[in-house]
Scaffold this active site. Sequence first.
Site, PDB file in Angstrom:
ATOM      1  N   CYS A  78       0.687  -1.397   0.002  1.00 53.63           N
ATOM      2  CA  CYS A  78       0.153  -0.172   0.276  1.00 53.63           C
ATOM      3  C   CYS A  78       1.124   1.241  -0.259  1.00 53.63           C
ATOM      4  O   CYS A  78       0.444   1.998  -0.417  1.00 53.63           O
ATOM      5  CB  CYS A  78      -1.037   0.377   1.187  1.00 53.63           C
ATOM      6  N   THR A  79       2.342   1.100   0.951  1.00 55.79           N
ATOM      7  CA  THR A  79       2.995   2.153   0.681  1.00 55.79           C
ATOM      8  C   THR A  79       3.636   2.982  -0.578  1.00 55.79           C
ATOM      9  O   THR A  79       3.351   4.173  -1.183  1.00 55.79           O
ATOM     10  CB  THR A  79       4.111   1.927   1.416  1.00 55.79           C
TER      11      THR A  79
END
Length: 212
Positions: free
Chosen positions: A45-46
């Site tokens: 996600c980052t």
Amino acid sequence: MSLRLGDIAPDFTQDSTDGPISLHQWAGSSWVLLFSHPADFTPVCTTELGFTAKLKDEFAKRNVKALAVSVDTLDSHSRWVADIEDTQNVKLNFPILADADRKVATLYDMIHPNSLANLTVRTVFVIDPDKKIRLTLTYPASTGRNFHEILRVIDSLQLTDEHKVATPANWQDGDEVVIVPSLQDEEEIKRRFPRGYRAVRPYLRLTPQPNR
């Protein structure tokens, strides 16, 4: 709730890193990319959020607003944003919805219990200015999204909304397009496609991409 292509995207009001957002009002006359994340402080996600921020100009020229959602709190999001900006070398330039009560996740069927019991899978919705859902994609939690493909589909949607064409397999902006089979009037075809077309089959007619 099962959402299908052509459905009106359900409206909601939810807190975000940019303050409260009411979807339909916030969207205005723009397209919207609404995409969910399993949780804060997760590695894939980052990278996704950082890459989305780097695509700011690409989204802007397509009149698209990005809106992320994760089932964590606003405080958690704020701390995560600092990590995203530090590790991805970018300034986050779009909001993340704080969906701790799972209101948005439930409304958009982003929780798949047989995959992730209480967290959202990687869901993508592209919503047009009429608030209609035009694309849905669901990725497993382990696989990062292909944002070049998302941009490609948005290009196709915007092109085919304006012209009576469809886009063939692996189409990229600038490639030949398909004249829709319902268009049969030769005078209209000449007017719409002055550079002509080639008929591979009567139902498969390819023409240079019209100007967008």
